[in-house]
Design a protein around this motif. Structure first.
Motif, PDB file in Angstrom:
ATOM      1  N   LEU A  17       9.522  13.152   1.721  1.00  0.00           N
ATOM      2  CA  LEU A  17       8.287  13.060   0.929  1.00  0.00           C
ATOM      3  C   LEU A  17       7.518  14.384   1.013  1.00  0.00           C
ATOM      4  O   LEU A  17       7.051  14.905  -0.003  1.00  0.00           O
ATOM      5  CB  LEU A  17       7.396  11.921   1.451  1.00  0.00           C
ATOM      6  N   VAL A  18       7.412  14.885   2.223  1.00  0.00           N
ATOM      7  CA  VAL A  18       6.672  16.139   2.409  1.00  0.00           C
ATOM      8  C   VAL A  18       7.333  17.258   1.601  1.00  0.00           C
ATOM      9  O   VAL A  18       6.653  18.005   0.881  1.00  0.00           O
ATOM     10  CB  VAL A  18       6.606  16.496   3.913  1.00  0.00           C
ATOM     11  N   ASP A  19       8.647  17.336   1.692  1.00  0.00           N
ATOM     12  CA  ASP A  19       9.358  18.380   0.936  1.00  0.00           C
ATOM     13  C   ASP A  19       9.133  18.231  -0.561  1.00  0.00           C
ATOM     14  O   ASP A  19       8.856  19.208  -1.266  1.00  0.00           O
ATOM     15  CB  ASP A  19      10.876  18.301   1.205  1.00  0.00           C
ATOM     16  N   LEU A  20       9.264  17.002  -1.031  1.00  0.00           N
ATOM     17  CA  LEU A  20       9.081  16.767  -2.473  1.00  0.00           C
ATOM     18  C   LEU A  20       7.677  17.157  -2.906  1.00  0.00           C
ATOM     19  O   LEU A  20       7.491  17.824  -3.936  1.00  0.00           O
ATOM     20  CB  LEU A  20       9.318  15.289  -2.812  1.00  0.00           C
ATOM     21  N   CYS A  21       6.670  16.760  -2.127  1.00  0.00           N
ATOM     22  CA  CYS A  21       5.285  17.062  -2.505  1.00  0.00           C
ATOM     23  C   CYS A  21       5.036  18.563  -2.482  1.00  0.00           C
ATOM     24  O   CYS A  21       4.328  19.090  -3.337  1.00  0.00           O
ATOM     25  CB  CYS A  21       4.299  16.327  -1.598  1.00  0.00           C
ATOM     26  N   GLY A  35       0.796  -1.237   0.000  1.00  0.00           N
ATOM     27  CA  GLY A  35       0.000   0.000   0.000  1.00  0.00           C
ATOM     28  C   GLY A  35       0.825   1.282   0.000  1.00  0.00           C
ATOM     29  O   GLY A  35       0.320   2.352  -0.317  1.00  0.00           O
ATOM     30  N   VAL A  36       2.115   1.154   0.321  1.00  0.00           N
ATOM     31  CA  VAL A  36       2.924   2.372   0.497  1.00  0.00           C
ATOM     32  C   VAL A  36       3.201   3.074  -0.834  1.00  0.00           C
ATOM     33  O   VAL A  36       3.030   4.293  -0.952  1.00  0.00           O
ATOM     34  CB  VAL A  36       4.229   2.051   1.264  1.00  0.00           C
ATOM     35  N   THR A  37       3.597   2.311  -1.852  1.00  0.00           N
ATOM     36  CA  THR A  37       3.924   2.956  -3.133  1.00  0.00           C
ATOM     37  C   THR A  37       2.708   3.699  -3.689  1.00  0.00           C
ATOM     38  O   THR A  37       2.832   4.841  -4.166  1.00  0.00           O
ATOM     39  CB  THR A  37       4.439   1.921  -4.159  1.00  0.00           C
ATOM     40  N   ASN A  38       1.547   3.073  -3.589  1.00  0.00           N
ATOM     41  CA  ASN A  38       0.331   3.759  -4.061  1.00  0.00           C
ATOM     42  C   ASN A  38       0.095   5.054  -3.292  1.00  0.00           C
ATOM     43  O   ASN A  38      -0.230   6.078  -3.885  1.00  0.00           O
ATOM     44  CB  ASN A  38      -0.898   2.858  -3.905  1.00  0.00           C
ATOM     45  N   LEU A  39       0.261   4.971  -1.984  1.00  0.00           N
ATOM     46  CA  LEU A  39       0.038   6.164  -1.165  1.00  0.00           C
ATOM     47  C   LEU A  39       1.012   7.281  -1.552  1.00  0.00           C
ATOM     48  O   LEU A  39       0.631   8.454  -1.681  1.00  0.00           O
ATOM     49  CB  LEU A  39       0.201   5.784   0.316  1.00  0.00           C
ATOM     50  N   LEU A  40       2.269   6.917  -1.774  1.00  0.00           N
ATOM     51  CA  LEU A  40       3.271   7.915  -2.146  1.00  0.00           C
ATOM     52  C   LEU A  40       2.914   8.559  -3.485  1.00  0.00           C
ATOM     53  O   LEU A  40       2.922   9.793  -3.623  1.00  0.00           O
ATOM     54  CB  LEU A  40       4.648   7.256  -2.267  1.00  0.00           C
ATOM     55  N   LEU A  41       2.583   7.717  -4.453  1.00  0.00           N
ATOM     56  CA  LEU A  41       2.296   8.253  -5.792  1.00  0.00           C
ATOM     57  C   LEU A  41       1.009   9.075  -5.794  1.00  0.00           C
ATOM     58  O   LEU A  41       0.920  10.093  -6.485  1.00  0.00           O
ATOM     59  CB  LEU A  41       2.237   7.121  -6.819  1.00  0.00           C
ATOM     60  N   ASP A  42       0.027   8.646  -5.004  1.00  0.00           N
ATOM     61  CA  ASP A  42      -1.205   9.439  -4.900  1.00  0.00           C
ATOM     62  C   ASP A  42      -0.909  10.809  -4.299  1.00  0.00           C
ATOM     63  O   ASP A  42      -1.449  11.824  -4.741  1.00  0.00           O
ATOM     64  CB  ASP A  42      -2.245   8.721  -4.016  1.00  0.00           C
ATOM     65  N   SER A  43      -0.060  10.824  -3.292  1.00  0.00           N
ATOM     66  CA  SER A  43       0.283  12.103  -2.659  1.00  0.00           C
ATOM     67  C   SER A  43       0.930  13.037  -3.678  1.00  0.00           C
ATOM     68  O   SER A  43       0.620  14.231  -3.731  1.00  0.00           O
ATOM     69  CB  SER A  43       1.248  11.906  -1.487  1.00  0.00           C
ATOM     70  N   ALA A  44       1.830  12.489  -4.489  1.00  0.00           N
ATOM     71  CA  ALA A  44       2.510  13.308  -5.488  1.00  0.00           C
ATOM     72  C   ALA A  44       1.529  13.779  -6.562  1.00  0.00           C
ATOM     73  O   ALA A  44       1.588  14.926  -7.015  1.00  0.00           O
ATOM     74  CB  ALA A  44       3.654  12.535  -6.124  1.00  0.00           C
ATOM     75  N   ALA A  45       0.605  12.886  -6.953  1.00  0.00           N
ATOM     76  CA  ALA A  45      -0.365  13.265  -7.991  1.00  0.00           C
ATOM     77  C   ALA A  45      -1.270  14.394  -7.479  1.00  0.00           C
ATOM     78  O   ALA A  45      -1.546  15.354  -8.204  1.00  0.00           O
ATOM     79  CB  ALA A  45      -1.194  12.052  -8.400  1.00  0.00           C
ATOM     80  N   LEU A  46      -1.696  14.287  -6.225  1.00  0.00           N
ATOM     81  CA  LEU A  46      -2.515  15.355  -5.654  1.00  0.00           C
ATOM     82  C   LEU A  46      -1.721  16.655  -5.586  1.00  0.00           C
ATOM     83  O   LEU A  46      -2.221  17.728  -5.935  1.00  0.00           O
ATOM     84  CB  LEU A  46      -2.985  14.964  -4.242  1.00  0.00           C
ATOM     85  N   ALA A  47      -0.460  16.533  -5.166  1.00  0.00           N
ATOM     86  CA  ALA A  47       0.381  17.732  -5.050  1.00  0.00           C
ATOM     87  C   ALA A  47       0.508  18.434  -6.400  1.00  0.00           C
ATOM     88  O   ALA A  47       0.506  19.666  -6.469  1.00  0.00           O
ATOM     89  CB  ALA A  47       1.760  17.359  -4.507  1.00  0.00           C
ATOM     90  N   SER A  48       0.568  17.643  -7.467  1.00  0.00           N
ATOM     91  CA  SER A  48       0.727  18.269  -8.785  1.00  0.00           C
ATOM     92  C   SER A  48      -0.512  19.080  -9.167  1.00  0.00           C
ATOM     93  O   SER A  48      -0.453  19.927 -10.043  1.00  0.00           O
ATOM     94  CB  SER A  48       1.024  17.208  -9.850  1.00  0.00           C
ATOM     95  N   GLN A  49      -1.634  18.789  -8.490  1.00  0.00           N
ATOM     96  CA  GLN A  49      -2.830  19.620  -8.717  1.00  0.00           C
ATOM     97  C   GLN A  49      -2.926  20.699  -7.639  1.00  0.00           C
ATOM     98  O   GLN A  49      -4.001  21.278  -7.413  1.00  0.00           O
ATOM     99  CB  GLN A  49      -4.091  18.756  -8.648  1.00  0.00           C
ATOM    100  N   GLY A  50      -1.832  20.905  -6.925  1.00  0.00           N
ATOM    101  CA  GLY A  50      -1.810  21.932  -5.888  1.00  0.00           C
ATOM    102  C   GLY A  50      -2.436  21.501  -4.570  1.00  0.00           C
ATOM    103  O   GLY A  50      -2.602  22.309  -3.659  1.00  0.00           O
ATOM    104  N   LYS A  51      -2.804  20.215  -4.473  1.00  0.00           N
ATOM    105  CA  LYS A  51      -3.482  19.766  -3.259  1.00  0.00           C
ATOM    106  C   LYS A  51      -2.499  19.127  -2.282  1.00  0.00           C
ATOM    107  O   LYS A  51      -1.931  18.081  -2.573  1.00  0.00           O
ATOM    108  CB  LYS A  51      -4.575  18.748  -3.607  1.00  0.00           C
ATOM    109  N   SER A  86       7.212  15.837 -12.597  1.00  0.00           N
ATOM    110  CA  SER A  86       7.934  15.222 -13.714  1.00  0.00           C
ATOM    111  C   SER A  86       8.147  13.744 -13.392  1.00  0.00           C
ATOM    112  O   SER A  86       8.103  13.346 -12.227  1.00  0.00           O
ATOM    113  CB  SER A  86       9.289  15.904 -13.894  1.00  0.00           C
ATOM    114  N   PRO A  87       8.376  12.922 -14.437  1.00  0.00           N
ATOM    115  CA  PRO A  87       8.683  11.509 -14.167  1.00  0.00           C
ATOM    116  C   PRO A  87       9.843  11.363 -13.188  1.00  0.00           C
ATOM    117  O   PRO A  87       9.848  10.491 -12.332  1.00  0.00           O
ATOM    118  CB  PRO A  87       9.052  10.975 -15.552  1.00  0.00           C
ATOM    119  N   ARG A  88      10.800  12.241 -13.301  1.00  0.00           N
ATOM    120  CA  ARG A  88      11.944  12.174 -12.389  1.00  0.00           C
ATOM    121  C   ARG A  88      11.517  12.432 -10.943  1.00  0.00           C
ATOM    122  O   ARG A  88      11.935  11.733 -10.017  1.00  0.00           O
ATOM    123  CB  ARG A  88      12.987  13.218 -12.831  1.00  0.00           C
ATOM    124  N   ALA A  89      10.628  13.418 -10.763  1.00  0.00           N
ATOM    125  CA  ALA A  89      10.133  13.697  -9.408  1.00  0.00           C
ATOM    126  C   ALA A  89       9.289  12.533  -8.896  1.00  0.00           C
ATOM    127  O   ALA A  89       9.376  12.147  -7.722  1.00  0.00           O
ATOM    128  CB  ALA A  89       9.312  14.990  -9.416  1.00  0.00           C
TER     129      ALA A  89
END
Ligand code: ASP
Ligand code: MG
Length: 474
Positions: free
Chosen positions: A106-110, A47-63, A120-123
């Motif tokens: 993770l928090v900093d990256l998001c 469940g962790v990878t999904n949670l991480l990627l979801d967090s990043a996807a939300l962040a990319s929408q400013g959330k 970006s794919p790299r991020a």
């Protein structure tokens, strides 16, 4: 000769809780009794990878509102296991502190992603890597605390890849050199290296991932470059099954499966092994076993070479397994003007490739008046647009009558090396489907003759799988 080196990979559920980790530690202990050299590879906790990627996807929408809850979920999950299993206080606190640093990263990256408004794919790879990097520390410490001389080391230090973020490809030469250089001295000293699956780094040291589910592939890569004698993939089922037990209750585990069968199965949707895993182990002639952390005495499934004797049907066993890939669409390009015109297929698939969609199944009728192929439903609209654009003038001139797609369909595949030498299998398959009133929309047989795939309406998926499973001799 005595077997020397074993690579074992634990999947997400196999390290997903304190209970699972206790079992994993016992498995490592037992393996040590059998093999002088053992390398352990871990996925992220389930469940962790999904949670991480979801967090990043939300962040990319400013959330970023849900970041605090993601943080605490990650902390609880890892800390609960650390608290339960690491008795040595110093080791426990150091491990938790290291995991905490990763959670802050993770928090900093998001936050950075949210400011940029784009991931970006790299991020995304930087974010996704955090799961394995947390877990390797946890597992390393758990093993140490259980009395195993283990050392956590990130695979970014020795799995060298290109910069194709999210689907990076290993540079086998550089990886061989570095892996041996780093892991051999540890193993010579009696240490069990515990390392991250899924991730690597470019020659410059930028973190990459090998694609979702890629820690199986990591195990194969690391196993093949060492080289290991055996690679064991620890998961949460007893190996490769004849079909999805959620569809057919009496599905059973296959004790053995050939490389080409498992390649077809993995390609056609059985979630047992990342499809890329097979090639490195076949090329290096390494044994591979899939086994269950929660039922470790079960022998699981062994991969075997495609020896000529294996290609014959055993006790009439021709079909060995059935799979289904759901959520596909069939796209058809139709028109009498296509007859004998070279290059239509090339342009069609060029257009599909431009949308970065991969095509799991293709059929062309010999009349050459249509080309038909499957694409995942989620990319169907963009594929259709790309095709209409590339064939705009042919459509205008009516050389191509139409480009269209179906509703959702499923690709059902039957797999078995025995099919190659047994006439009439296709007949059996289609009779069985016909008798059960499952309507076949398209058919394809791989040139390897190890599988036959057919496309059915989404609503016929279970029916088709159940009826074809009846062809498997148990
Ligand atoms: N943790 C990664 C994923 O979920 C890699 C893996 O589990 O194999 O995709
Ligand atoms: Mg996994």
């Amino acid at each position: 000769m005595q077997k020397q080196t074993l690579v074992m990979k634990f999947g997400g559920t196999s390290v997903g809780s304190a209970d699972a980790l206790v079992k994993a530690a016992q498995i490592v202990k037992d393996a040590r009794a059998e093999y002088p050299r053992v390398v352990v590879i871990t996925s992220a906790m389930s469940g962790v990878t999904n949670l991480l990627l979801d967090s990043a996807a939300l962040a990319s929408q400013g959330k970023v509102d849900s970041l605090p809850s993601a943080e605490s979920t990650l902390r609880e999950k890892h800390f609960a296991a650390a608290d339960a299993l690491i008795k040595n206080e110093h080791l426990r606190e150091v491990t938790k502190a290291e995991i905490n640093v990763l959670i802050f990263s993770l928090v900093d990256l998001c936050k950075a992603i949210a400011i940029l408004g784009e991931a970006s794919p790299r991020a995304m790879d930087a974010v996704a890597s955090i799961g394995e990097r947390m877990c390797v520390r946890l597992l390393g410490a758990v093993l140490q605390d259980a009395g195993i001389n283990a050392k956590a080391i990130e695979s970014t230090e020795f799995v060298v890849t290109n910069a194709h973020f999210q689907h990076a490809h290993p540079d086998f030469k550089a990886t061989t050199e570095k892996t041996r250089q780093l892991l051999n001295p540890l193993m010579d000293a009696g240490v069990v290296p515990v390392t991250t699956g899924f991730i690597g780094a470019t020659p410059e040291g930028v973190i990459t991932t090998l694609g979702r589910g890629g820690s199986d592939y990591s195990a194969a890569v690391i196993g093949s470059v060492l080289p290991a004698d055996d690679v064991w993939i620890w998961t949460d089922v007893d190996g490769v099954m004849t079909t999805d037990p959620r569809i057919v209750k009496d599905a059973v585990t296959l004790p053995e499966i050939t490389y080409s069968e498992i390649a077809e199965l993995a390609y056609y949707g059985a979630k047992v092994l990342h499809p890329k895993t097979i090639r490195p182990v076949v090329d290096a002639g390494i044994g591979l076993r899939i086994c269950n952390t929660f039922n470790p005495t079960h022998p699981g499934t062994r991969l075997i070479a495609n020896a000529p004797s294996d290609s014959k049907a055993r006790n009439g066993q021709v079909v060995k397994a059935v799979t289904a890939i759901r959520n596909q669409r069939l796209v058809t390009i139709e028109g009498r003007g296509m007859l004998g015109v070279p290059g239509v297929a090339a342009r069609a698939f060029g257009a599909v490739a431009s949308t970065k969609t991969s095509v799991p199944l293709i059929t062309q009728a010999s009349s050459e008046q249509s080309i038909c192929f499957a694409v995942p439903s989620e990319s169907a609209a963009s594929v259709l647009n790309a095709l209409q654009a590339v064939f705009a003038s042919e459509i205008e001139d009516e050389d191509i009558d139409r480009v269209w797609m179906t509703e959702d369909v499923s690709i059902i595949t039957v797999v078995g090396v025995g099919m190659r030498h047994t006439p009439g299998v296709a007949g059996q398959v289609f009779t069985q489907l016909g008798n059960n009133k499952a309507n076949v929309l398209a058919i394809a047989q791989g040139s390897s003759e190890v599988s036959i795939s057919m496309v059915v309406a989404a609503t016929d998926t279970e029916l088709a799988v159940r009826s074809l499973h009846e062809l498997i001799v148990k």
